[in-house]
Design a protein around this motif. Structure first.
Motif, short mmCIF file in Angstrom:
data_model
loop_
_atom_site.label_atom_id
_atom_site.label_comp_id
_atom_site.label_asym_id
_atom_site.label_seq_id
_atom_site.Cartn_x
_atom_site.Cartn_y
_atom_site.Cartn_z
N ASN A 12 0.57 8.25 3.92
CA ASN A 12 -0.12 9.47 4.58
C ASN A 12 1.06 10.31 5.00
N ARG A 50 -5.38 6.59 -6.68
CA ARG A 50 -4.68 6.66 -5.52
C ARG A 50 -4.48 4.84 -6.19
N TYR A 87 1.05 -1.53 0.17
CA TYR A 87 0.11 -0.49 -0.04
C TYR A 87 1.35 1.22 0.12
N ASN A 103 -14.02 6.83 1.40
CA ASN A 103 -12.93 8.01 0.78
C ASN A 103 -14.16 8.85 0.12
N THR A 157 -6.23 7.71 7.33
CA THR A 157 -5.77 6.74 7.66
C THR A 157 -7.20 5.91 8.91
N THR A 185 -7.37 -2.45 -0.89
CA THR A 185 -8.99 -2.34 0.44
C THR A 185 -10.02 -3.54 0.19
N GLU A 202 -5.66 1.91 -3.28
CA GLU A 202 -6.84 1.52 -2.50
C GLU A 202 -7.75 0.44 -3.65
N THR A 256 1.84 3.94 -2.67
CA THR A 256 1.11 5.29 -3.36
C THR A 256 2.73 6.28 -3.01
N THR A 283 -9.70 5.18 5.96
CA THR A 283 -9.22 3.41 5.59
C THR A 283 -9.18 2.40 6.62
N CYS A 305 -1.59 2.61 4.65
CA CYS A 305 -2.24 4.22 4.69
C CYS A 305 -0.97 5.32 5.40
#
Length: 152
Positions: free
Chosen positions: A61, A34, A14, A102, A75, A40, A37, A18, A78, A57
């Motif tokens: 971030n 993103r 992840y 999201n 976060t 997910t 994702e 990103t 997510t 995440c």
């Protein structure tokens, strides 16, 4: 015994999908896709990936340029989306929580930070989430199911 390595792998993937080029260029902001994702959908099959996604995440971030709100609320969103995904009854619904959480949740702070209308942000984040979750993640989920991977 496979749960911890799976969780760590998802966190690393992840974050990598990103923050590394070329993904970084379009992973942040009110208009974003993103690619990470796509992962997910995995809590549908592997509940332990909830924590992998959350950690990944958080790292993404933390290393991104958006700041504190994204680190904390992105976060949290997510985590909540992954938790709800793990409770879905049908595979085709697995991508829906990340898309909705999201689109509507992250847009609450991105619209303010980037000074764009809220529904502008919702619309563009939703498009990005649909591409990542249904366009990439769902086909991956279907392949795993076809290969005999069952829910745990």
């Amino acid at each position: 015994m496979k749960k911890l390595p799976r969780m760590a792998l998802i966190a690393a993937l992840y974050a990598a999908f990103t923050i590394l080029p070329p993904f970084y260029a379009f992973a942040y902001g009110p208009i974003q896709i993103r690619v990470a994702e796509a992962f997910t959908v995995l809590p549908f099959l592997f509940p332990e990936t909830i924590f992998g996604l959350t950690i990944g995440c958080f790292l993404a971030n933390l290393l991104g340029q958006v700041g504190f709100l994204d680190i904390v609320f992105g976060t949290l969103i997510t985590f909540l989306a992954a938790l709800v995904t793990s409770k879905m009854k049908k595979a085709y619904l697995a991508p829906l929580p990340p898309v909705l959480f999201n689109s509507f949740g992250v847009s609450l702070y991105l619209a303010k930070l980037f000074q764009v209308p809220y529904f502008y942000s919702v619309f563009y984040i939703m498009i990005g989430e649909l591409i990542a979750c249904y366009g990439i993640g769902y086909p991956i989920l279907k392949i795993l199911l076809k290969r005999g991977i069952v829910r745990r």
